[in-house]
Scaffold this motif. Structure first.
Motif, PDB file in Angstrom:
ATOM      1  N   HIS A   1      24.868  11.880  10.024  1.00  0.00           N
ATOM      2  CA  HIS A   1      26.201  12.266   9.559  1.00  0.00           C
ATOM      3  C   HIS A   1      26.277  12.584   8.071  1.00  0.00           C
ATOM      4  N   SER A   2      26.050  11.616   7.198  1.00  0.00           N
ATOM      5  CA  SER A   2      26.157  11.846   5.754  1.00  0.00           C
ATOM      6  C   SER A   2      24.783  12.206   5.193  1.00  0.00           C
ATOM      7  N   PRO A   3      24.628  13.413   4.630  1.00  0.00           N
ATOM      8  CA  PRO A   3      23.318  13.822   4.110  1.00  0.00           C
ATOM      9  C   PRO A   3      22.829  12.871   3.026  1.00  0.00           C
ATOM     10  N   ILE A   4      21.560  12.584   3.074  1.00  0.00           N
ATOM     11  CA  ILE A   4      20.962  11.678   2.098  1.00  0.00           C
ATOM     12  C   ILE A   4      21.205  12.135   0.663  1.00  0.00           C
ATOM     13  N   PRO A   5      21.138  13.439   0.333  1.00  0.00           N
ATOM     14  CA  PRO A   5      21.410  13.828  -1.062  1.00  0.00           C
ATOM     15  C   PRO A   5      22.803  13.429  -1.547  1.00  0.00           C
ATOM     16  N   TYR A   6      23.789  13.311  -0.636  1.00  0.00           N
ATOM     17  CA  TYR A   6      25.100  12.822  -1.061  1.00  0.00           C
ATOM     18  C   TYR A   6      25.091  11.317  -1.262  1.00  0.00           C
ATOM     19  N   LEU A   7      24.356  10.616  -0.416  1.00  0.00           N
ATOM     20  CA  LEU A   7      24.296   9.157  -0.562  1.00  0.00           C
ATOM     21  C   LEU A   7      23.578   8.760  -1.850  1.00  0.00           C
TER      22      LEU A   7
ATOM     23  N   TYR B   1      16.476   7.137   4.238  1.00  0.00           N
ATOM     24  CA  TYR B   1      16.990   6.441   3.056  1.00  0.00           C
ATOM     25  C   TYR B   1      17.487   5.059   3.472  1.00  0.00           C
ATOM     26  N   ILE B   2      16.842   4.010   2.944  1.00  0.00           N
ATOM     27  CA  ILE B   2      17.224   2.627   3.238  1.00  0.00           C
ATOM     28  C   ILE B   2      18.133   2.138   2.121  1.00  0.00           C
ATOM     29  N   TYR B   3      19.284   1.589   2.492  1.00  0.00           N
ATOM     30  CA  TYR B   3      20.248   1.142   1.479  1.00  0.00           C
ATOM     31  C   TYR B   3      21.128   0.050   2.053  1.00  0.00           C
TER      32      TYR B   3
ATOM     33  N   ASP C   1      21.592  -3.095   0.938  1.00  0.00           N
ATOM     34  CA  ASP C   1      20.775  -4.318   1.032  1.00  0.00           C
ATOM     35  C   ASP C   1      19.846  -4.264   2.241  1.00  0.00           C
ATOM     36  N   GLU C   2      19.315  -3.073   2.525  1.00  0.00           N
ATOM     37  CA  GLU C   2      18.385  -2.821   3.622  1.00  0.00           C
ATOM     38  C   GLU C   2      19.000  -3.049   4.998  1.00  0.00           C
ATOM     39  N   LEU C   3      20.317  -3.005   5.083  1.00  0.00           N
ATOM     40  CA  LEU C   3      20.997  -3.125   6.366  1.00  0.00           C
ATOM     41  C   LEU C   3      21.277  -1.772   6.999  1.00  0.00           C
ATOM     42  N   ALA C   4      21.064  -0.693   6.271  1.00  0.00           N
ATOM     43  CA  ALA C   4      21.380   0.640   6.789  1.00  0.00           C
ATOM     44  C   ALA C   4      20.243   1.611   6.470  1.00  0.00           C
ATOM     45  N   VAL C   5      20.008   2.539   7.423  1.00  0.00           N
ATOM     46  CA  VAL C   5      19.026   3.607   7.247  1.00  0.00           C
ATOM     47  C   VAL C   5      19.728   4.922   7.545  1.00  0.00           C
ATOM     48  N   ALA C   6      19.718   5.845   6.584  1.00  0.00           N
ATOM     49  CA  ALA C   6      20.310   7.176   6.766  1.00  0.00           C
ATOM     50  C   ALA C   6      19.233   8.149   7.212  1.00  0.00           C
ATOM     51  N   MET C   7      19.568   8.994   8.196  1.00  0.00           N
ATOM     52  CA  MET C   7      18.589   9.910   8.789  1.00  0.00           C
ATOM     53  C   MET C   7      18.969  11.381   8.655  1.00  0.00           C
ATOM     54  N   ASP C   8      20.118  11.707   8.062  1.00  0.00           N
ATOM     55  CA  ASP C   8      20.476  13.109   7.870  1.00  0.00           C
ATOM     56  C   ASP C   8      19.817  13.601   6.595  1.00  0.00           C
ATOM     57  N   GLY C   9      18.723  14.361   6.759  1.00  0.00           N
ATOM     58  CA  GLY C   9      17.975  14.837   5.599  1.00  0.00           C
ATOM     59  C   GLY C   9      18.560  16.057   4.933  1.00  0.00           C
ATOM     60  N   GLY C  10      19.725  16.544   5.409  1.00  0.00           N
ATOM     61  CA  GLY C  10      20.363  17.687   4.761  1.00  0.00           C
ATOM     62  C   GLY C  10      19.667  19.005   5.039  1.00  0.00           C
ATOM     63  N   VAL C  11      19.290  19.244   6.304  1.00  0.00           N
ATOM     64  CA  VAL C  11      18.591  20.483   6.635  1.00  0.00           C
ATOM     65  C   VAL C  11      19.451  21.697   6.324  1.00  0.00           C
TER      66      VAL C  11
ATOM     67  N   ALA D   1      11.715  10.192  12.477  1.00  0.00           N
ATOM     68  CA  ALA D   1      11.035   9.014  11.944  1.00  0.00           C
ATOM     69  C   ALA D   1      10.796   7.984  13.036  1.00  0.00           C
ATOM     70  N   ARG D   2       9.677   7.298  12.919  1.00  0.00           N
ATOM     71  CA  ARG D   2       9.389   6.197  13.834  1.00  0.00           C
ATOM     72  C   ARG D   2       9.985   4.912  13.263  1.00  0.00           C
ATOM     73  N   LEU D   3      10.646   4.161  14.135  1.00  0.00           N
ATOM     74  CA  LEU D   3      11.244   2.888  13.727  1.00  0.00           C
ATOM     75  C   LEU D   3      10.283   1.751  14.073  1.00  0.00           C
ATOM     76  N   PRO D   4      10.297   0.681  13.243  1.00  0.00           N
ATOM     77  CA  PRO D   4      11.108   0.511  12.035  1.00  0.00           C
ATOM     78  C   PRO D   4      10.521   1.263  10.849  1.00  0.00           C
ATOM     79  N   VAL D   5      11.379   1.584   9.879  1.00  0.00           N
ATOM     80  CA  VAL D   5      10.927   2.208   8.631  1.00  0.00           C
ATOM     81  C   VAL D   5      11.008   1.156   7.541  1.00  0.00           C
ATOM     82  N   ASP D   6      10.084   1.252   6.591  1.00  0.00           N
ATOM     83  CA  ASP D   6      10.028   0.301   5.473  1.00  0.00           C
ATOM     84  C   ASP D   6      10.510   0.955   4.193  1.00  0.00           C
TER      85      ASP D   6
END
Length: 382
Positions: A330-336, A354-356, A358-368, A377-382
């Motif tokens: 949903h929200s592109p990582i460049p905006y986050l 993008y992990i943010y 406090d590492e409770l959320a992972v953003a996956m919209d890379g803004g294509v 991406a394969r989960l889990p991501v570090d």
């Protein structure tokens, strides 16, 4: 069409607790909603069943017949000779307790064995070639887009159409992969994004007026303003509509709470994943244009997990629906990250998820759609 980075439904407050309506890192005068960039079936397997063949037309099932009498036996030979029983089969010794214990340790018939790795795919927005390339790079499909991942599990996080050149092609590919993955023992599934709601609304309600916070609007007008492609609408068929309407809004996999939107609006639809999904499906089945529009508006909210209140918002969803980390599009990582506001003129740099919060959320919209990346991406991501 509005420029990328603006969503035409105004005056929706940001979701951050105590927000001023202008989240950090966004253009001056824009609120969290304006900065939103846009506002088949499975193959059936018929396995051969061991057993007697089915007789064809005019045939009969084989039966046991008494052995023919030797020529030297008279017709009045004793009945025990004429009707001699067929040979018996040696059954062997009785099964012991040790044998029963050993059999109990064997896997049940049809046990599929261990599941494969879990992957998630961010917003695609009609970029079919980029999608096939990203899936191929992860070893999930061949260069032609056919499933090669065996028992792997893949979840698309929604937003298949709008902005890019081939939204229907993307939907067709995901439906195809769902069938091919199932045949291979894995699965490919998808969530409903806000653009699925918008696309379905444009198809069903067109220019019918709806009441929005911006005044009277229509699904078709909103869809066009937010990247709707007329050729996608013209190619939309009944099986696409049926498939899209059945998509879940959220899912839980391996402790990851999968959502499309980084919003707490899911809490307004139910206290469990099943309740939320049922509520959305019931709405799409029975309710009218205004109710559809309200659902679209709620799922278009964003940035709930950003800023000081972000960990608390993510934690509220996790405590309600389960899991230890939210994974969303949903929200592109460049905006986050704030990089979308850079004056460098260079495409945004998106190295990966993008992990943010406090590492409770992972953003996956890379803004294509803004020259970023289509993320797989394969989960889990570090």
């Amino acid at each position: 069409m509005l420029p990328y980075g603006s969503y035409y439904e105004p005056n929706t407050p940001a979701e951050q607790p105590g927000s001023t309506g202008e989240p950090e890192g966004l253009p001056v005068g824009s609120d969290a909603t304006h900065i939103g960039y846009g506002g088949a079936r499975y193959l059936e397997q018929h396995w051969p069943v061991a057993g007697h063949p089915t007789p064809g037309p005019g045939s009969t099932l084989p039966i046991f017949r008494a052995p023919e009498l030797p020529p030297e036996l008279p017709a009045e030979a004793p009945a025990r000779v004429r009707d001699e029983d067929p040979p018996t089969i040696e059954l062997g010794p009785p099964i012991s307790e040790e044998d029963l214990h050993r059999l109990a340790q064997l896997p049940p018939l049809g046990d599929p064995g261990p599941v494969g790795p879990l992957y998630v795919v961010g917003d695609v927005h009609g970029y079919l070639e980029e999608l096939i390339g990203a899936l191929h790079q992860q070893g999930l499909v061949d260069p032609d887009g056919h499933w090669t991942a065996g028992r792997a599990r893949v979840w698309f996080l929604g937003d298949f159409t709008d902005r890019g050149p081939d939204g229907i092609g993307v939907i067709d590919l995901v439906m195809q992969l769902a069938a091919e993955a199932a045949a291979a023992g894995g699965y490919c599934r998808a969530l409903m994004g806000n653009h699925e709601l918008l696309f379905l609304g444009a198809h069903r309600y067109g220019d019918e007026p709806v009441q929005s916070t911006a005044g009277t609007a229509s699904f078709r007008a909103a869809w066009l303003l937010n990247g709707g492609q007329q050729h996608d609408l013209e190619r939309l068929q009944g099986h696409h509509v049926s498939w899209l309407k059945r998509l879940p809004a959220m899912a839980l996999e391996d402790g990851h709470l999968l959502l499309h939107s980084d919003t707490t609006a899911y809490l307004e639809f139910g206290d469990s994943i099943a309740e939320v999904n049922d509520a959305v499906h019931d709405l799409l089945a029975d309710e009218g244009a205004d109710e559809w529009w309200d659902a679209f508006r709620r799922f278009t909210k964003r940035f709930a997990f950003r800023g000081p209140g972000g960990p608390m918002a993510a934690g509220e969803l996790l405590s309600t629906y389960g899991g230890h980390r939210v994974v969303h599009g949903h929200s592109p990582i460049p905006y986050l990250t704030g990089e979308a506001n850079s004056d460098s003129g260079e495409p945004p740099y998106v190295p990966g998820p993008y992990i943010y919060a406090d590492e409770l959320a992972v953003a996956m919209d890379g803004g294509v759609t803004m020259e970023g990346r289509l993320l797989v991406a394969r989960l889990p991501v570090d």
